[in-house]
Write an enzyme that holds these catalytic residues in place. Structure first.
Site, PDB file in Angstrom:
ATOM      1  N   SER A 116       0.812  -1.211   0.000  1.00 10.53           N
ATOM      2  CA  SER A 116       0.000   0.000   0.000  1.00 10.53           C
ATOM      3  C   SER A 116       0.848   1.264   0.000  1.00 10.53           C
ATOM      4  O   SER A 116       0.308   2.362  -0.068  1.00 10.53           O
ATOM      5  CB  SER A 116      -0.928   0.010   1.224  1.00 10.53           C
ATOM      6  N   HIS A 137      -2.557  -3.226  -6.173  1.00  6.92           N
ATOM      7  CA  HIS A 137      -2.979  -2.939  -4.806  1.00  6.92           C
ATOM      8  C   HIS A 137      -4.486  -3.038  -4.652  1.00  6.92           C
ATOM      9  O   HIS A 137      -5.240  -2.189  -5.128  1.00  6.92           O
ATOM     10  CB  HIS A 137      -2.497  -1.532  -4.398  1.00  6.92           C
ATOM     11  N   GLU A 149      -5.440  -0.495  -7.505  1.00  4.30           N
ATOM     12  CA  GLU A 149      -4.453   0.433  -8.049  1.00  4.30           C
ATOM     13  C   GLU A 149      -3.382  -0.356  -8.801  1.00  4.30           C
ATOM     14  O   GLU A 149      -2.788  -1.286  -8.241  1.00  4.30           O
ATOM     15  CB  GLU A 149      -3.795   1.244  -6.924  1.00  4.30           C
ATOM     16  N   ASN A 188      -3.816   6.062  -0.609  1.00  2.00           N
ATOM     17  CA  ASN A 188      -3.184   6.277   0.691  1.00  2.00           C
ATOM     18  C   ASN A 188      -2.478   7.616   0.793  1.00  2.00           C
ATOM     19  O   ASN A 188      -2.338   8.164   1.893  1.00  2.00           O
ATOM     20  CB  ASN A 188      -2.220   5.129   1.000  1.00  2.00           C
TER      21      ASN A 188
END
Length: 282
Positions: A116, A137, A149, A188
């Protein structure tokens, strides 16, 4: 890509294995020990039986028949794609990618990381196939959340990214977004500063955890508040991602608040330990 490998059968690894098997793939999951493999299989069984009871799938046993969970990394040898889903620690992931590069026999096989926050380039350069390494991800819970992702490094071949996209969207039915290889990627890089800001607000005594979360749920239509979300993610993972972001950008908004560090030191990691900003029945 029909033969899917997953390394790690925790929350993320089991979720990736589940959606892959539900899509009809042959799935092998490697764990570090027989006890961890047994726990991972139990997690998968519980999730699939719950999906069957809710009418999401026809047969949990049919899906489980396409999954093997074993304590043997060598089982990744014949896989078309291997997704790493282990602890969010750079050194540990680098060591694993060195091993996978030697184990996975096909030079066209893809080595993917579910990290992440860790830059993909740091994983790609320790292999002899950097053109076939990228980030894929997923988000927790994997069977529920549709986003993935895709994170190619500067060395990832366009064909590799498109193969991963075809698997994620065409086979798994997820929605892929493209991200540059920067710590935190898209989600994130936006989410972690938001969570850290909520932790600082709570740490300062400005408001209670319940009021902070209810403010965002009832005032901004968020499905859950930032502190409850941190508990769901895991405070250790939240801290690790924050540290990776801070290491890359050196921006104060990415620095972990002292309270977060102390809670991690104390083993108060959120839902998975039964206590974080809230208390849970494990």
């Amino acid at each position: 890509m029909q033969k899917i490998g997953v390394v790690g059968c925790g929350l993320m690894g089991s979720g990736i294995a589940e959606v892959s098997a539900r899509a009809g793939h042959d799935v092998v999951v490697a764990e570090s020990s027989q006890a961890a493999a047994d726990a991972g299989l139990a997690r998968l069984t519980k999730s699939l039986e719950r999906a069957e009871s809710r009418g999401k799938i026809d047969s949990a046993q049919d899906v489980l028949s396409r999954i093997r969970v074993i304590p043997d990394l060598q089982a990744m040898a014949d896989r078309d794609i291997v997704v790493e889903a282990i602890v969010e620690d750079e050194a540990t992931k680098v060591a694993l990618f060195k091993q996978l590069d030697e184990i996975v026999t096909s030079p066209d096989a893809i080595l993917a990381s579910n990290t992440s926050s860790i830059p993909i380039m740091k994983l790609a350069v320790v292999t002899k196939r950097p053109t076939h390494v990228l980030g894929v991800h997923f988000f927790n819970p994997v069977p529920v959340l549709s986003l993935v992702e895709l994170v190619p490094s500067l060395l990832t071949a366009d064909e590799t990214t498109e193969q991963a996209r075809s698997w994620v969207e065409g086979s798994l039915g997820k929605h892929a977004i493209d991200c540059q290889d920067r710590a935190g990627f898209v989600v994130n890089a936006l989410l972690i500063p938001f969570i850290l800001s909520a932790i600082r607000m709570y740490e300062s005594g400005f408001a209670s955890a319940e009021d902070i979360d209810q403010g965002l749920v009832r005032g901004a239509a968020h499905p859950q508040g930032p502190l409850a979300l941190a508990d769901l993610i895991g405070l250790d993972t939240t801290k690790a991602v924050a540290e990776s972001l801070y290491e890359e950008f050196k921006e104060p908004l990415y620095a972990s608040p002292p309270l977060l560090a102390r809670m991690v030191d104390a083993g108060l990691l959120g839902r998975k330990t039964g206590r974080g900003f809230y208390t849970y029945n494990k």
